[in-house]
Design an enzyme around this catalytic site. Sequence first.
Site, PDB file in Angstrom:
ATOM      1  N   GLU A   9       0.827  -1.214   0.000  1.00 45.93           N
ATOM      2  CA  GLU A   9       0.000   0.000   0.000  1.00 45.93           C
ATOM      3  C   GLU A   9       0.857   1.258   0.000  1.00 45.93           C
ATOM      4  O   GLU A   9       2.071   1.201   0.214  1.00 45.93           O
ATOM      5  CB  GLU A   9      -0.934  -0.007   1.237  1.00 45.93           C
ATOM      6  N   HIS A  41       0.230   5.748   1.065  1.00 44.13           N
ATOM      7  CA  HIS A  41      -0.654   6.765   1.651  1.00 44.13           C
ATOM      8  C   HIS A  41       0.156   8.036   1.814  1.00 44.13           C
ATOM      9  O   HIS A  41       1.383   8.044   1.612  1.00 44.13           O
ATOM     10  CB  HIS A  41      -1.217   6.277   2.986  1.00 44.13           C
ATOM     11  N   HIS A  63       5.470   6.576   7.814  1.00 46.45           N
ATOM     12  CA  HIS A  63       5.731   5.609   8.884  1.00 46.45           C
ATOM     13  C   HIS A  63       7.188   5.746   9.305  1.00 46.45           C
ATOM     14  O   HIS A  63       8.082   5.871   8.452  1.00 46.45           O
ATOM     15  CB  HIS A  63       5.584   4.164   8.390  1.00 46.45           C
ATOM     16  N   HIS A 105       4.891   0.314  -0.114  1.00 54.65           N
ATOM     17  CA  HIS A 105       5.680  -0.439   0.875  1.00 54.65           C
ATOM     18  C   HIS A 105       4.963  -1.725   1.253  1.00 54.65           C
ATOM     19  O   HIS A 105       3.725  -1.802   1.220  1.00 54.65           O
ATOM     20  CB  HIS A 105       5.976   0.411   2.117  1.00 54.65           C
ATOM     21  N   CYS A 137       5.926   0.987  15.046  1.00 53.79           N
ATOM     22  CA  CYS A 137       5.613   1.913  13.965  1.00 53.79           C
ATOM     23  C   CYS A 137       5.004   3.177  14.551  1.00 53.79           C
ATOM     24  O   CYS A 137       3.981   3.116  15.241  1.00 53.79           O
ATOM     25  CB  CYS A 137       4.646   1.261  12.982  1.00 53.79           C
TER      26      CYS A 137
END
Lengths: 145, 145
Positions: B59, B61, B65, B99, B113
């Site tokens: 995914e 976004h 992270h 990733h 995370c």
Amino acid sequence: MIRHRGEGFTWDGVDIHPYKETGTHFKSIHRQTLFPGGYDLPVELRYFEMAADGHSTLEQHQHAHLVMIIRGSGRVLVGDAVTEIKEHDLVHVPPGTWHQFRATNGEPLGFLCVVNQERDRPQRPEERHLEVLNADPIVAEFIRY
Amino acid sequence: MIRHRGEGFTWDGVDIHPYKETGTHFKSIHRQTLFPGGYDLPVELRYFEMAADGHSTLEQHQHAHLVMIIRGSGRVLVGDAVTEIKEHDLVHVPPGTWHQFRATNGEPLGFLCVVNQERDRPQRPEERHLEVLNADPIVAEFIRY
């Protein structure tokens, strides 16, 4: 991608710094900044490590710490509680809370610490604060200043 | 103070959740929220763990992270690079970057995370994205979707 070196707790391209520039209120401790803040993350990720018998400064401030132990063990004062800590324990240090980490178990104590990028300066205890802290014998035995 | 239980990677009072509510684009992975954000720290700290041969969703976004491996090893795709990862490596996933984490080494892969409390929903690859990703044979061999 920042690679852990595998010998001791060091990372490629990350400098090892003194814990603070000056002072005698800490012992055998160093600091590495793993992430200085960036993207949409307004926080720093630091790694602190103290050698056996080392300690951080006894201090408080208005910003919070979120700490995860990743090496060894020891004890921590948060507020009026002294607690054993070991690998992967998570420690909250809320704003305005006295705290001190000590490597009390004959081994290093290393931890990750998340803080806001923008934060106030730590405050060390004045005589009146020490009177309150020292009123508790367990705290009195633990703190170094 | 949230105590690590010492058996597996679990913490007192912290629930183990499914990675995501639905989907078949991930495998053998769970999620624990260690810190939901608070004080002056507008970030969450989560722990993700996948069993051997598990993987996270492929995914991207707009939020970032910041990941630190704390258990085992594996491989990760970030952007167009597939990299070996092991304990205490730090992985940046910048905004808008494909990733995927995979436990490729016959052991679990667990990581912390850090994310912003407020963030956009992840986007999965469409056919046009997969064409680009699959154009690189190393990436093509690695990704699961």
